[in-house]
Design an enzyme around this catalytic site. Structure first.
Site, PDB file in Angstrom:
ATOM      1  N   HIS A   1      68.196 -30.592  44.628  1.00  9.42           N
ATOM      2  CA  HIS A   1      67.938 -29.873  45.877  1.00  9.42           C
ATOM      3  C   HIS A   1      66.939 -30.616  46.770  1.00  9.42           C
ATOM      4  CE1 HIS A   1      68.490 -26.625  48.481  1.00  9.42           C
ATOM      5  NE2 HIS A   1      68.262 -25.600  47.681  1.00  9.42           N
TER       6      HIS A   1
ATOM      7  N   ASP B   1      71.138 -30.112  50.395  1.00 11.65           N
ATOM      8  CA  ASP B   1      70.943 -28.703  50.743  1.00 11.65           C
ATOM      9  C   ASP B   1      72.061 -27.859  50.156  1.00 11.65           C
ATOM     10  OD1 ASP B   1      68.666 -29.321  52.195  1.00 11.65           O
ATOM     11  OD2 ASP B   1      69.788 -29.643  54.062  1.00 11.65           O
TER      12      ASP B   1
END
Length: 406
Positions: A377, A381
């Site tokens: 992450h 995204d």
């Protein structure tokens, strides 16, 4: 006259290895270039070949010992099979010759001798109660692998034959433990996976795929495909091409963090997770985005065979920008795969099973598969991860997209 056998060069940045298994015992005849030992490095198993013909002399390192590049690990004595007696420094044979002649047993091979079975195979033999002399080895030089033992156990179960333990059964109330030193490969796997958890911000997104179209295409063309290309048409080539579409549309999924920079690749070097006798390995199919279905299937099949034979090299597993792991071959329904550092994402495939789904307002049965995308992450995204997985789903459910790049 004796010749020293040294640890060969193991690859870039690799300076030491572990003696995994001695393939030749003192006193045995050795041919030129014949493997005499197996070394385990952080990534692969490497065989050490004899540089001369002669008789195996002394083992200068025990199985499990750590050795460095250039270290002398054994000697080869001059002479042929008749000169089978090692020097005094060499270990004596474990079993003395019988006093009376014994007829040879043709069914048993050298690879079934417990002394030359790997620790994993010895454990499997005891666990399943299989006589190794009855197993035909499929490993290099006919050696028995753990998969051979499992296959023999499954075959016996299917035939209804009774299970007879290979050793005397322990009392029912006896509790036993076994301590086995982790192989160098398993230690490296543990370190890398734990490092991925510690360093990356891991997250997994899921979807499901209707496999009807791909299964229909495969069933329709598999015979002609194999006849033309000499390789079977599997599902991995479809997913590899679908992944290439997704990575092209969402470059972050095919990128890596290096220091304080993000490196984007305009090519796809696909790491394919393969189960080998010593653990999970990930050989790399390079430039898979420019390959056709047949080339992908051939590359994966070749790597699968090399992994089973323990013949993968360091170069085979170097690099990689994205990974596909297929837990479905073992029956896995769903999982959260861990990324393969320094990569930023991994696609997990799972088993195909008929499930009820709604199509055009009607409940129908379709062959469905859960797919998972684990990602870092820090660089990817949630929107990008979900979009990439959706692109893969759509390409599999409508393979025409693979042809028109949509």
């Amino acid at each position: 006259m004796s010749t020293e056998i040294k640890v060969p060069t193991l690859g870039e940045s690799v300076s030491e290895a572990t003696i995994g298994q001695w393939l030749k015992q003192p006193g045995e005849a050795v041919a030129l270039d014949e493997p005499i030992a197996s070394l385990e490095t952080d990534k692969v198993a490497i065989e050490v070949n004899s540089t001369v013909a002669g008789v195996m002399g002394a083992h200068l390192a025990e199985e499990g010992a750590t050795v460095t590049v250039g270290a002398v690990i054994a000697t080869i004595e001059a002479g042929g099979a008749a000169a089978a007696a090692p020097k005094a420094a060499a270990p004596a044979p474990a079993v003395a010759a019988p006093a009376t002649p014994v007829a040879p047993v043709e069914a048993a091979s050298e690879s079934s001798d417990p002394a030359v079975l790997s620790p994993a195979v010895r454990r499997a033999v005891l666990e399943y109660g299989i006589d190794p002399a009855t197993i035909k080895g499929t490993g290099k030089d006919g050696r028995i692998t753990k998969e051979d033992v499992v296959a023999a156990a499954q075959s016996r179960a299917a035939s209804g034959a009774p299970v007879v333990p290979a050793a005397v059964a322990a009392p029912a109330n006896e509790r036993r433990e076994e301590r086995v030193k982790m192989t160098r490969l398993r230690q490296t796997i543990a370190k890398r996976l734990k490092s991925a958890q510690n360093d990356a911000a891991l997250l997994t997104t899921f979807n499901d795929v209707d496999m009807s179209a791909v299964m229909e295409a495969r069933n329709r063309f598999k015979d002609s495909f194999e006849k033309k290309h000499g390789v079977k048409l599997g599902f991995m080539s479809f997913f590899a091409k679908a992944a290439c579409l997704a990575l092209k549309d969402i470059p972050a999924v095919n990128a890596q963090i290096q220091g304080d920079e993000i490196v984007y690749f305009d090519y796809v070097d696909l790491s394919v997770a393969v189960s080998a006798p010593n653990g999970l390995v990930v050989p790399v199919v390079r430039n898979v985005d420019k390959m056709g279905f047949a080339d992908i299937e051939k590359a994966i099949a070749d790597y699968g065979k090399k992994a089973k034979d323990g013949a993968l090299t360091m170069a085979d597993m170097a690099g990689g920008t994205f990974t596909i792991s297929n837990g479905g071959v073992f029956g896995g329904l769903m999982s959260t795969p861990i990324i393969n550092p320094p990569q930023s994402a991994v696609l997990g495939l799972h088993r195909i099973e008929d499930r009820p789904v709604v199509r055009n307002g009607q409940i129908v049965i379709r062959p469905m598969m859960y797919i998972a995308l684990s990602y870092d992450h820090r660089i990817i995204d949630g929107r990008e991860a979900v979009t990439a997985l959706k692109t893969i789903k759509e390409a599999i459910e409508d393979p025409t997209r693979l042809l028109i790049d949509l």
